[in-house]
Design an enzyme around this catalytic site. Structure first.
Site, PDB file in Angstrom:
ATOM      1  N   LYS A   1       0.845  -1.201   0.000  1.00 35.78           N
ATOM      2  CA  LYS A   1       0.000   0.000   0.000  1.00 35.78           C
ATOM      3  C   LYS A   1       0.879   1.249   0.000  1.00 35.78           C
ATOM      4  O   LYS A   1       1.931   1.251   0.638  1.00 35.78           O
ATOM      5  CB  LYS A   1      -0.878   0.007   1.259  1.00 35.78           C
ATOM      6  CG  LYS A   1      -2.085  -0.888   1.184  1.00 35.78           C
ATOM      7  CD  LYS A   1      -2.979  -0.678   2.381  1.00 35.78           C
ATOM      8  CE  LYS A   1      -4.163  -1.628   2.338  1.00 35.78           C
ATOM      9  NZ  LYS A   1      -5.079  -1.362   1.223  1.00 35.78           N
TER      10      LYS A   1
ATOM     11  N   ARG B   1     -10.837 -11.016   1.546  1.00 38.17           N
ATOM     12  CA  ARG B   1     -11.752 -12.016   0.972  1.00 38.17           C
ATOM     13  C   ARG B   1     -11.161 -13.419   1.093  1.00 38.17           C
ATOM     14  O   ARG B   1     -11.903 -14.399   1.171  1.00 38.17           O
ATOM     15  CB  ARG B   1     -12.056 -11.652  -0.481  1.00 38.17           C
ATOM     16  CG  ARG B   1     -10.844 -11.645  -1.366  1.00 38.17           C
ATOM     17  CD  ARG B   1     -11.070 -10.873  -2.654  1.00 38.17           C
ATOM     18  NE  ARG B   1     -11.203  -9.419  -2.409  1.00 38.17           N
ATOM     19  CZ  ARG B   1     -11.417  -8.526  -3.355  1.00 38.17           C
ATOM     20  NH1 ARG B   1     -11.561  -8.911  -4.596  1.00 38.17           N
ATOM     21  NH2 ARG B   1     -11.512  -7.245  -3.055  1.00 38.17           N
TER      22      ARG B   1
HETATM   23  N1  BES Z   1      -8.146  -3.332   3.954  1.00 32.44           N
HETATM   24  C1  BES Z   1      -8.326  -2.918   2.623  1.00 32.44           C
HETATM   25  C2  BES Z   1      -9.583  -2.088   2.413  1.00 32.44           C
HETATM   26  C3  BES Z   1      -9.703  -0.787   3.146  1.00 32.44           C
HETATM   27  C4  BES Z   1      -9.400   0.398   2.499  1.00 32.44           C
HETATM   28  C5  BES Z   1     -10.185  -0.732   4.433  1.00 32.44           C
HETATM   29  C6  BES Z   1      -9.548   1.601   3.171  1.00 32.44           C
HETATM   30  C7  BES Z   1     -10.334   0.473   5.102  1.00 32.44           C
HETATM   31  C8  BES Z   1     -10.026   1.636   4.461  1.00 32.44           C
HETATM   32  C9  BES Z   1      -8.414  -4.135   1.693  1.00 32.44           C
HETATM   33  O1  BES Z   1      -7.722  -5.263   2.099  1.00 32.44           O
HETATM   34  C10 BES Z   1      -7.852  -3.726   0.376  1.00 32.44           C
HETATM   35  O2  BES Z   1      -6.727  -3.347   0.314  1.00 32.44           O
HETATM   36  N2  BES Z   1      -8.662  -3.808  -0.662  1.00 32.44           N
HETATM   37  C11 BES Z   1      -8.260  -3.455  -1.969  1.00 32.44           C
HETATM   38  C12 BES Z   1      -8.875  -4.455  -2.920  1.00 32.44           C
HETATM   39  C13 BES Z   1      -8.310  -4.425  -4.292  1.00 32.44           C
HETATM   40  C14 BES Z   1      -6.879  -4.859  -4.328  1.00 32.44           C
HETATM   41  C15 BES Z   1      -9.160  -5.307  -5.168  1.00 32.44           C
HETATM   42  C16 BES Z   1      -8.748  -2.037  -2.270  1.00 32.44           C
HETATM   43  O3  BES Z   1      -9.807  -1.671  -1.802  1.00 32.44           O
HETATM   44  O4  BES Z   1      -8.032  -1.316  -2.950  1.00 32.44           O
HETATM   45 ZN    ZN Z   2      -5.657  -5.266   1.531  1.00 33.24          ZN
END
Ligand code: BES
Ligand code: ZN
Ligand code: ZN
Length: 492
Positions: free
Chosen positions: A270, A344
């Site tokens: 991230k 997921r």
């Molecule tokens: N934990 C994150 C989602 C999240 C984002 C929670 C902001 C709280 C605040 C999740 O694991 C994630 O990174 N999701 C990705 C999915 C993508 C790679 C398909 C996302 O939302 O970018």
């Molecule tokens: Zn994630």
């Protein structure tokens, strides 16, 4: 904090402040109480610009009474009046008291209040009366947090006291969930979440707890949960809490929580700006712990399961890698196209495990699953995905009752098709950013058995607010605990 009902205005005890409600009208504010109407100081305050708008607060000293300070509170126009107006206005009262270091208040309830309105008032006072102070040292010395300690609600029926006491218990569980989310990532590792679960089981005989260790998780074949945790120094855990509130029935409702104790994104790291709050990625797990504690402390007459998939999505030489394929607990293989779509994965194994072992009639999962849900509907509602219309009705009713908004999102079959893999049974993340909350939900749906009613709540926007509000003081909100309890209580 103590909350009591007092039917007589005259018999009220001394307090720091008296709160009087007003309605907004064209020709000036109208008192929603008959107390102290002729007090000259109070009438000059009301004449001096106070309009009675929602959450408007004016206060004064020198009014004769049992309180040092009298506060006029605006409840807005009659036609717009609702429980959510009451919540907003009374949260501002708590916020005002925090700022003015007021510890005890006498609150005159608007005349002819119903029980439902009283609960909205109590809810707002409690929700706002919270501060996460564990990590403050010097700040606390200079500016100690002052929270409300004693609230007397004047004008209510004494029979409402029981409801209020129950609400206080419910709030303890909301605050447990808030606390766990607010803490450092390393204070809420998988084993810490397991400890919290065991504590709940030790406190309540109707609750039992089972924690699957890494070895047992391996034996169960939960390849996805193991994959996500590979980069971490600590072990994952699969935590199961079982609450038996209706021993005669075999029916069970399961709540499943995403427990990513820190989400770096994995090798799909991230960026700055996206990583700082990722200790909250176990908010779903915190909600599930809150729900189970609340069920037990309130003695809910239902059988309830709480399942938590706890892991850390860390980076290390052994991290799971993009392009790799893993076998899930259900036997389906998954191509990892993005290591940041880890929620997921751990949920899929937990969902398939709980169905195989416990066969619940219905499942609700809570997960901070996608940033996309925040883009779509912001922090105003949790995204609701559900395969059963009756369940949606019940969740929407619970949402209306608690003010924890849910917004239904689609589960079109096309989203599932976007997860087609050429090398495995499916991939974990669709290419591109189209409809990411929906493809995330579609991934989970692949692990739901045909006869299981299932709802997925994407709480990425609602579990933690970027700016604090009077009703939601800084950081975690504890979202989902009240919603789930209202959902359970409503069922016939
Ligand atoms: N934990 C994150 C989602 C999240 C984002 C929670 C902001 C709280 C605040 C999740 O694991 C994630 O990174 N999701 C990705 C999915 C993508 C790679 C398909 C996302 O939302 O970018
Ligand atoms: Zn994630
Ligand atoms: Zn995550």
């Amino acid at each position: 904090m103590k909350i009591r009902i007092e039917s007589s205005f005259e018999k009220r005890k001394q307090a720091d402040a008296l709160i009087l409600p007003y309605r907004e009208e064209k020709n000036g504010p109208v008192a929603l109480h008959t107390q102290m109407e002729n007090d000259p100081v109070l009438s000059s305050l009301v004449e001096g610009g106070f309009e009675g708008e929602i959450s408007e607060i004016e206060s004064t000293y020198g009014v004769k009474g049992k309180e040092k300070r009298v506060v006029c509170l605006g409840l807005g126009r009659e036609e717009a009046f609702s429980c959510s107006v009451l919540r907003k206005a009374f949260a501002s009262v708590t916020d005002f008291c925090k700022k003015k270091k007021i510890e005890s208040v006498n609150i005159v309830l608007p005349e002819n209040s119903e029980e439902e309105e009283l609960i909205a008032v109590v809810d707002a006072l409690c929700m706002a009366n919270y501060s996460f102070d564990e990590a403050k040292k010097e700040t606390l010395k200079d500016h100690p947090t002052v929270l409300l300690k004693e609230i007397t609600l004047i004008g209510g029926k004494s029979s409402w006291q029981k409801k209020i006491d129950e609400y206080r218990l419910l709030m303890e569980s909301v605050n447990l969930s808030r606390l766990l989310v607010n803490r450092n990532a390393d204070q809420t590792k998988a084993e810490d979440l397991a400890e919290e679960a065991k504590k709940i089981a030790a406190r309540f005989p109707a609750v039992s707890c089972r924690v699957l260790s890494k070895k047992e998780i391996e034996k169960e074949g939960m390849g996805l949960l193991l994959a996500v945790n590979r980069g971490a120094l600590v072990d994952p855990a699969l935590i199961v809490l079982e609450y038996t509130g209706d021993p005669k029935s075999k029916k069970k409702t399961a709540f499943v929580g995403k427990g990513i104790t820190f989400d770096t994104g994995g090798l799909n790291l991230k960026p700055t700006g996206g990583i700082e709050t990722m200790r909250i990625d176990m908010a779903g797990a915190a909600t599930v712990l809150g729900i189970l504690q609340a069920c037990a402390s309130l003695g809910i007459k239902k059988n309830v399961l709480g399942v938590i998939a706890a892991a850390e999505n860390a980076i290390g030489p052994d991290s799971y890698k993009p392009g790799d394929i893993y076998v899930s607990h259900a036997g389906k293989t998954v191509e990892i196209t993005n290591t940041d779509a880890e929620g997921r994965l751990v949920l899929a194994d937990a969902l398939s495990y709980v169905q195989k072992e416990y066969a619940p009639e219905e499942i609700i999962d809570f997960a901070t699953l996608t940033g996309g849900i925040v883009v779509a509907i912001g922090e105003e509602a949790s995204g609701l995905f559900c395969n059963d219309d009756g369940m949606v009705d019940r969740l929407e009713k619970a949402s209306e009752k608690t003010g924890e908004r849910v917004w239904r999102m689609p589960l079109y079959p096309e989203y599932g098709k976007m997860l087609k893999s050429s090398i495995a049974d499916m991939k974990n993340s669709a290419s591109g950013r189209k409809a990411s909350p929906c493809t995330g939900a579609a991934f989970l749906e692949r692990f739901i058995h045909k006869n299981t009613r299932w709802a997925h709540l994407d709480i990425a926007g609602t579990a933690y607010l970027s700016e604090s509000l009077p009703y939601y003081p800084s950081f975690a909100t504890g979202v989902g605990v009240k919603l789930a309890l209202a959902f359970l209580e409503d069922e016939i």
